[in-house]
Design a protein around this motif. Structure first.
Motif, PDB file in Angstrom:
ATOM      1  N   GLU A 125      -3.952 -11.256  -3.395  1.00  0.00           N
ATOM      2  CA  GLU A 125      -3.773 -11.788  -2.035  1.00  0.00           C
ATOM      3  C   GLU A 125      -2.705 -11.016  -1.268  1.00  0.00           C
ATOM      4  OE1 GLU A 125      -0.857 -14.241  -4.553  1.00  0.00           O
ATOM      5  OE2 GLU A 125      -2.815 -13.254  -4.804  1.00  0.00           O
ATOM      6  N   ALA A 126      -1.808 -10.320  -1.990  1.00  0.00           N
ATOM      7  CA  ALA A 126      -0.761  -9.554  -1.325  1.00  0.00           C
ATOM      8  C   ALA A 126      -1.341  -8.406  -0.495  1.00  0.00           C
ATOM      9  CB  ALA A 126       0.234  -8.997  -2.349  1.00  0.00           C
ATOM     10  N   LEU A 127      -2.554  -7.980  -0.837  1.00  0.00           N
ATOM     11  CA  LEU A 127      -3.230  -6.939  -0.072  1.00  0.00           C
ATOM     12  C   LEU A 127      -4.283  -7.525   0.848  1.00  0.00           C
ATOM     13  CD1 LEU A 127      -3.662  -4.156  -2.789  1.00  0.00           C
ATOM     14  CD2 LEU A 127      -2.056  -4.190  -0.865  1.00  0.00           C
ATOM     15  N   GLY A 128      -4.232  -8.838   1.032  1.00  0.00           N
ATOM     16  CA  GLY A 128      -5.179  -9.490   1.927  1.00  0.00           C
ATOM     17  C   GLY A 128      -6.542  -9.680   1.310  1.00  0.00           C
ATOM     18  N   THR A 161       5.649  -0.871 -11.150  1.00  0.00           N
ATOM     19  CA  THR A 161       5.110  -2.215 -11.398  1.00  0.00           C
ATOM     20  C   THR A 161       3.986  -2.607 -10.447  1.00  0.00           C
ATOM     21  OG1 THR A 161       6.705  -3.316  -9.917  1.00  0.00           O
ATOM     22  CG2 THR A 161       7.384  -2.952 -12.216  1.00  0.00           C
ATOM     23  N   VAL A 162       3.703  -1.791  -9.438  1.00  0.00           N
ATOM     24  CA  VAL A 162       2.796  -2.218  -8.372  1.00  0.00           C
ATOM     25  C   VAL A 162       1.374  -2.465  -8.877  1.00  0.00           C
ATOM     26  CG1 VAL A 162       2.241   0.143  -7.603  1.00  0.00           C
ATOM     27  CG2 VAL A 162       2.082  -1.779  -5.999  1.00  0.00           C
ATOM     28  N   ALA A 163       0.902  -1.675  -9.836  1.00  0.00           N
ATOM     29  CA  ALA A 163      -0.467  -1.859 -10.329  1.00  0.00           C
ATOM     30  C   ALA A 163      -0.632  -3.235 -10.966  1.00  0.00           C
ATOM     31  CB  ALA A 163      -0.828  -0.752 -11.321  1.00  0.00           C
ATOM     32  N   ASP A 164       0.306  -3.615 -11.832  1.00  0.00           N
ATOM     33  CA  ASP A 164       0.245  -4.934 -12.456  1.00  0.00           C
ATOM     34  C   ASP A 164       0.431  -6.036 -11.423  1.00  0.00           C
ATOM     35  OD1 ASP A 164      -0.231  -3.961 -14.987  1.00  0.00           O
ATOM     36  OD2 ASP A 164       1.890  -3.941 -15.566  1.00  0.00           O
ATOM     37  N   PHE A 165       1.324  -5.796 -10.456  1.00  0.00           N
ATOM     38  CA  PHE A 165       1.559  -6.806  -9.418  1.00  0.00           C
ATOM     39  C   PHE A 165       0.286  -7.096  -8.632  1.00  0.00           C
ATOM     40  CE2 PHE A 165       2.289  -7.575  -4.904  1.00  0.00           C
ATOM     41  CZ  PHE A 165       2.980  -8.791  -4.963  1.00  0.00           C
ATOM     42  N   VAL A 166      -0.423  -6.059  -8.238  1.00  0.00           N
ATOM     43  CA  VAL A 166      -1.641  -6.237  -7.444  1.00  0.00           C
ATOM     44  C   VAL A 166      -2.724  -6.961  -8.255  1.00  0.00           C
ATOM     45  CG1 VAL A 166      -3.534  -5.005  -6.312  1.00  0.00           C
ATOM     46  CG2 VAL A 166      -1.170  -4.328  -5.888  1.00  0.00           C
ATOM     47  N   GLU A 183       0.831  -1.208   0.000  1.00  0.00           N
ATOM     48  CA  GLU A 183       0.000   0.000   0.000  1.00  0.00           C
ATOM     49  C   GLU A 183       0.864   1.257   0.000  1.00  0.00           C
ATOM     50  OE1 GLU A 183      -2.424  -0.578   3.410  1.00  0.00           O
ATOM     51  OE2 GLU A 183      -3.779  -1.997   2.422  1.00  0.00           O
ATOM     52  N   ASN A 184       1.985   1.224   0.725  1.00  0.00           N
ATOM     53  CA  ASN A 184       2.878   2.383   0.747  1.00  0.00           C
ATOM     54  C   ASN A 184       3.570   2.580  -0.594  1.00  0.00           C
ATOM     55  OD1 ASN A 184       3.338   3.980   3.396  1.00  0.00           O
ATOM     56  ND2 ASN A 184       3.032   1.889   4.103  1.00  0.00           N
ATOM     57  N   ALA A 217      10.373  -6.163  -1.920  1.00  0.00           N
ATOM     58  CA  ALA A 217      10.387  -7.460  -2.593  1.00  0.00           C
ATOM     59  C   ALA A 217       9.338  -8.328  -1.932  1.00  0.00           C
ATOM     60  CB  ALA A 217      11.764  -8.106  -2.490  1.00  0.00           C
ATOM     61  N   TRP A 218       8.360  -8.764  -2.706  1.00  0.00           N
ATOM     62  CA  TRP A 218       7.270  -9.578  -2.166  1.00  0.00           C
ATOM     63  C   TRP A 218       7.733 -11.013  -1.986  1.00  0.00           C
ATOM     64  CZ3 TRP A 218       3.663 -13.279  -4.547  1.00  0.00           C
ATOM     65  CH2 TRP A 218       2.596 -13.616  -3.691  1.00  0.00           C
ATOM     66  N   GLU A 219       7.707 -11.429  -0.737  1.00  0.00           N
ATOM     67  CA  GLU A 219       8.034 -12.813  -0.395  1.00  0.00           C
ATOM     68  C   GLU A 219       6.731 -13.590  -0.225  1.00  0.00           C
ATOM     69  OE1 GLU A 219      10.421 -15.378   3.042  1.00  0.00           O
ATOM     70  OE2 GLU A 219      10.302 -13.203   3.160  1.00  0.00           O
ATOM     71  N   ASP A 220       6.557 -14.633  -1.010  1.00  0.00           N
ATOM     72  CA  ASP A 220       5.330 -15.425  -0.939  1.00  0.00           C
ATOM     73  C   ASP A 220       5.441 -16.394   0.231  1.00  0.00           C
ATOM     74  OD1 ASP A 220       2.993 -16.773  -1.329  1.00  0.00           O
ATOM     75  OD2 ASP A 220       3.434 -17.445  -3.371  1.00  0.00           O
ATOM     76  N   SER A 221       5.369 -15.839   1.432  1.00  0.00           N
ATOM     77  CA  SER A 221       5.592 -16.647   2.625  1.00  0.00           C
ATOM     78  C   SER A 221       4.472 -17.654   2.859  1.00  0.00           C
ATOM     79  CB  SER A 221       5.775 -15.761   3.855  1.00  0.00           C
ATOM     80  OG  SER A 221       4.721 -14.828   3.965  1.00  0.00           O
ATOM     81  N   TYR A 222       3.266 -17.378   2.367  1.00  0.00           N
ATOM     82  CA  TYR A 222       2.177 -18.354   2.481  1.00  0.00           C
ATOM     83  C   TYR A 222       2.565 -19.640   1.760  1.00  0.00           C
ATOM     84  CZ  TYR A 222      -2.594 -20.237   2.490  1.00  0.00           C
ATOM     85  OH  TYR A 222      -3.697 -21.031   2.677  1.00  0.00           O
TER      86      TYR A 222
END
Length: 314
Positions: A310-313, A300-305, A248-249, A259-264
């Motif tokens: 799920e990265a934003l819950g 890149t955040v728009a495409d990433f989301v 969000e920030n 860096a998004w870590e897919d910890s799930y």
């Protein structure tokens, strides 16, 4: 099971016995360095989902950043006859007493970010590979010149390895001056803000290229609070792990990259290995089961989301 459900359940898990009818299920003990921190919550959620699917009973103990409490927790699970134990973030070198108790009881221990060594059977979530793309971008953004506030945490293997990587990569950019401050667990948001305030006092606007890096997102988010309070928009901010608040920030322009870590998924994969580890016994070869990170920037955040809501819950 979503992250918020896991977070609400954590407070009583350490003292909760297995529910009625679960006595025949193997016990999976999870020892977390900070069980309410966002990335820990996601990992626990993924591990719990996979464990329930495989017929395990899960119990979580929050060691609150204390290696002594982590050792006691692992010993507790060993005494309870756990089928397997997951150590979250504590380096294997700091949980020797717990590993010894688990080994004596014939219980495999795996780590998330704690590294391979001693009697650890498997690991993932290793710190340096996940941080590398963020550090590369930060150095490029600074153009090899400027001042950097690095918010570190040396008790955890993940942050310690990320700091080592940061130091190594900065050797090629001697024009970047680094100030380091170590945050606490708990207390990382407050420490991030406090250290940022002190650093900003000696780095006024217009004082060259400025950046703040957190060895995970939360200290950097604490620093963002200080930047916003002072009306400073001249400092680039970088995090690691890609928790929802960090994404969000990035979206609103307050964080430069994470860096998004897919910890799930990391939690799921680790639990999925446990039956194989237990069946192999002494014939098991310790290994890493890493999940690559994704660099998230303001470009890149728009495409990433869109690809990872799920990265934003959500």
């Amino acid at each position: 099971m979503n992250a918020s459900t896991i977070a609400l359940a954590l407070a009583g898990l350490a003292a909760t016995l297995a529910p009625a009818g679960a006595q025949d299920k193997p016990l999976l003990g999870i020892v977390s360095i900070s069980a309410t921190e966002a990335n820990n919550v996601r990992y626990i959620a993924g591990a719990t989902a996979a464990a329930e699917k495989a017929g395990w009973t899960v119990s979580v103990i929050d060691a609150a950043g204390s290696a002594d409490q982590a050792n006691s927790a692992i010993q507790n699970f060993a005494g309870r006859g756990a089928g397997a134990i997951i150590d979250m973030v504590f380096p294997y070198s700091s949980i020797g007493a717990g590993l010894a108790a688990a080994k004596d009881a014939g219980i495999p221990v795996v780590t998330w970010g704690g590294g391979l060594g001693s009697s650890v059977a498997a690991t993932n979530g290793s710190g340096a590979p996940i941080a590398q793309p963020v550090i590369e971008k930060m150095i490029a953004d600074l153009g090899g010149q400027g001042s950097l506030l690095a918010l570190t945490y040396r008790t955890g293997e993940v942050c310690r390895n990320r700091e080592v990587l940061l130091d190594e990569m900065l050797k090629a950019s001697p024009g970047i001056t680094v100030t380091k401050n170590e945050v606490r667990i708990p207390g990382y948001f407050e420490d991030g803000a406090q250290y940022a305030n002190a650093w900003l006092a000696s780095h006024p606007a217009g004082d060259g290229n400025l950046a703040i890096w957190g060895c995970w997102d939360d200290p950097a988010i604490g620093a963002i609070g200080a930047l916003r309070q002072q009306g400073r928009d001249d400092v680039k901010v970088y995090g690691v792990n890609g928790n929802a608040q960090a994404i969000e920030n990035v979206q609103n322009g307050h964080m430069t990259a994470t860096a998004w870590e897919d910890s799930y998924t990391e939690g799921q994969r680790m639990v999925e290995m446990l039956d194989e580890i237990r069946k192999a016994g002494a014939d098991w070869t310790p290994r890493a089961a890493e999940v690559p990170a994704i660099l998230v920037t303001q470009d890149t955040v728009a495409d990433f989301v869109k690809q990872h809501p799920e990265a934003l819950g959500k």
